[in-house]
Every structure is written in structure tokens, then in C-alpha cells.
Design a protein around this motif. Structure first.
Motif, PDB file in Angstrom:
ATOM      1  N   LEU A  29      -1.176   1.867  -1.504  1.00 19.83           N
ATOM      2  CA  LEU A  29      -0.821   1.056  -0.345  1.00 19.83           C
ATOM      3  C   LEU A  29       0.527   1.457   0.243  1.00 19.83           C
ATOM      4  N   THR A  30       1.413   1.966  -0.583  1.00 14.11           N
ATOM      5  CA  THR A  30       2.745   2.319  -0.117  1.00 14.11           C
ATOM      6  C   THR A  30       2.986   3.820  -0.055  1.00 14.11           C
ATOM      7  N   ALA A  31       2.135   4.616  -0.651  1.00 12.05           N
ATOM      8  CA  ALA A  31       2.347   6.058  -0.741  1.00 12.05           C
ATOM      9  C   ALA A  31       1.861   6.765   0.520  1.00 12.05           C
ATOM     10  N   PRO A  32       2.414   7.935   0.804  1.00  8.38           N
ATOM     11  CA  PRO A  32       1.895   8.735   1.911  1.00  8.38           C
ATOM     12  C   PRO A  32       0.512   9.294   1.580  1.00  8.38           C
ATOM     13  N   LEU A  33      -0.150   9.831   2.573  1.00 10.61           N
ATOM     14  CA  LEU A  33      -1.532  10.284   2.417  1.00 10.61           C
ATOM     15  C   LEU A  33      -1.664  11.364   1.346  1.00 10.61           C
ATOM     16  N   THR A  34      -0.734  12.294   1.297  1.00 16.03           N
ATOM     17  CA  THR A  34      -0.833  13.353   0.278  1.00 16.03           C
ATOM     18  C   THR A  34      -0.753  12.777  -1.133  1.00 16.03           C
ATOM     19  N   ALA A  35       0.086  11.776  -1.330  1.00 17.78           N
ATOM     20  CA  ALA A  35       0.177  11.141  -2.649  1.00 17.78           C
ATOM     21  C   ALA A  35      -1.090  10.353  -2.952  1.00 17.78           C
TER      22      ALA A  35
END
Length: 91
Positions: A29-35
Motif C-alpha cells: 500500500l505504501t511501496a512504489p510499483l517496483t517494490a
């Protein structure tokens, strides 16, 4: 007895991996798309290895579940503020 203990370890390891899905989603929910993609691929890889090794190495699914717990804790709790993975309030 050893076969029953192996079955118990493998089954509990796989169930613990499945139980960790909400925690990995909470990081996403808080991470960027790559993560998000990386965490999803990591979970899928570890779960697949756990299913593959459940019969001939029954302790490994349990160890993989512990590794997943450590990964979630280190990334989602310890490192997330330093990586800038925070929720932005709307409005």
C-alpha cells in the motif's frame, strides 16, 4: 513419528506463508510499483519453493516462512520510513 513431524512442519510452514499475505499487501500500500512487483515475486518464489520442497525437505517451508517474516519486518517496519514508503493523506 518422523514422517508425521515432517508433515506438520511442512504444512505449518505453508500455512504461515499464506497467513503472511495481508502483511505483504500492507507493505504494498505504501511501496512504489517496483517494490510491489518485487515483493510479490519474492513471496511467490518462496511459496513455490516451499511447495516444491515440502515432501523431501519438510523443514524448509517452515524456515522459508520465518525468512518471509523477517523480510516483512525489515522492509515494512524498519526500512519503510527511510525508503520514503509512507501514506500521503488525500486532500
Amino acid at each position: 513419528m518422523r514422517g508425521l513431524l515432517g508433515l506438520l512442519c511442512a504444512a505449518s510452514g505453508l500455512l504461515l506463508m499464506i497467513a503472511q499475505v495481508p502483511f505483504f499487501v500492507s507493505i504494498a500500500l505504501t511501496a512504489p510499483l517496483t517494490a510491489r512487483i518485487g515483493l510479490g515475486a519474492l513471496w511467490l518464489l518462496q511459496f513455490t519453493l516451499g511447495v516444491h520442497w515440502r515432501s523431501n525437505r519438510p523443514m524448509l517451508p517452515l524456515l522459508l516462512a520465518a525468512l518471509m517474516t523477517g523480510t516483512w519486518y525489515l522492509l515494512g517496519v524498519v526500512a519503510a520510513p527511510y525508503l520514503g514508503w509512507t501514506l500521503e493523506p488525500l486532500g
